[in-house]
Design a protein around this motif. Structure first.
Motif: not given
Length: 183
Positions: A81-94
């Motif tokens: 199982l690959l566990a990945a995360h979503v890059d939230t840099d694009a969200e200003p309040d992330a």
């Protein structure tokens, strides 16, 4: 040891997986459902998974992006199982990147406890070829590989390469609780 639920007390990360056991669809769904319900900052759930069953194309693409040392035991796992995360840099309040990794870790921890409840074992691998995984699995932009989780039933430790047998059969050790407390 202090009273601890057996789901945590008996959880461990083996190298020896049974190469004849399969991960059923209901088991896979249960593991992913446990991850889905993990705590998440502002309920963002910034984790994504790719599941490969032994010898399918996804499993093979994940396996080749592990270090050779890890491939020697991981090829016996019923699933990778690959566990990945979503890059939230694009969200200003992330949340900062470490917050996203923290949330992903929570999801994998929940999946791990659920695996134990199902009589399965997992071993997490962080040293992976992240660039290779993103390319080989054609991950969408903004989805960053982080870890690979091997899942399966416990196998015979003596079936491992000789240099891994001692690691597999050695005593399980944890730091004393007092070492973990500051001040």
């Amino acid at each position: 040891m202090t009273d601890l639920t057996p789901l945590l007390a008996y959880r461990w990360s083996p190298l020896a997986f049974d190469p004849t056991e399969e991960l059923g669809e209901a088991e896979a769904a249960s593991l992913l459902e446990a991850a889905r319900w993990a705590p998440s900052l502002r309920n963002r759930q910034p984790w994504r998974f790719t599941l490969g069953h032994r010898d399918d194309e996804t499993w093979k693409r994940i396996l080749v992006n592990l270090l050779e040392r890890d491939q020697r035991w991981a090829h016996r796992a019923a699933a990778l199982l690959l566990a990945a995360h979503v890059d939230t840099d694009a969200e200003p309040d992330a949340a900062p990147a470490d917050g996203v990794a923290y949330d992903l870790g929570q999801a994998v921890a929940h999946l791990t406890v659920q695996a134990t409840a199902l009589g399965l074992h997992v071993r997490q691998v962080l040293t992976v070829d992240r660039v290779g995984l993103a390319a080989d699995l054609q991950l969408p932009p903004g989805v960053r590989p982080y870890a690979v989780v091997a899942v399966g039933k416990l196998g015979d430790p003596l079936s491992l390469p000789a240099d891994l047998v001692a690691e597999e059969t050695g005593l399980r050790r944890r730091r004393p609780l007092a070492d973990l407390l500051l001040g």
